[in-house]
Design a protein around this motif. Sequence first.
Motif, PDB file in Angstrom:
ATOM      1  N   LYS A   1      35.701  45.039  38.213  1.00  0.00           N
ATOM      2  CA  LYS A   1      37.208  45.620  37.366  1.00  0.00           C
ATOM      3  C   LYS A   1      37.981  44.404  37.208  1.00  0.00           C
ATOM      4  O   LYS A   1      38.803  44.358  36.242  1.00  0.00           O
TER       5      LYS A   1
ATOM      6  N   THR B   1      29.899  47.870  26.509  1.00  0.00           N
ATOM      7  CA  THR B   1      28.815  47.332  27.860  1.00  0.00           C
ATOM      8  C   THR B   1      27.845  48.569  27.868  1.00  0.00           C
ATOM      9  O   THR B   1      27.595  48.573  29.275  1.00  0.00           O
TER      10      THR B   1
ATOM     11  N   GLU C   1      36.986  42.449  34.300  1.00  0.00           N
ATOM     12  CA  GLU C   1      37.171  43.442  32.994  1.00  0.00           C
ATOM     13  C   GLU C   1      38.486  43.158  32.563  1.00  0.00           C
ATOM     14  O   GLU C   1      39.018  42.811  31.469  1.00  0.00           O
TER      15      GLU C   1
END
Length: 107
Positions: free
Chosen positions: A93, A5, A96
């Motif tokens: 997060k 990313t 992810e």
Amino acid sequence: MAKTTGDAHAGHQHSYIANNTKGDYLKRLRRIEGQARGLQRMVEEEQYCIDILTQISAMTKALEVVALGLLDEHMAHCVVDAVAAGGEEGQIKLKEASDAIARLVRS
């Protein structure tokens, strides 16, 4: 090769380094690397298919152990810290981690 990313993770302190488990992961990955070489030899030597499949299963399990360990540390540190800090970073997060779990389940 895994998709990255870009600079999204630049400067990020990886929890497995902070937890002094980097050496453990590297040791496991080197063992897995040896298993992969052993599998190549088995195929080159045309060994019994079931024996090769058994070794593939063992290698897959070993990779899963590494993946789950990294995921656990990511959740326990990166995600928890980001959520505690508040704001959008916690949601990023969590997403992810959710995406990583989905990839592991699909594989």
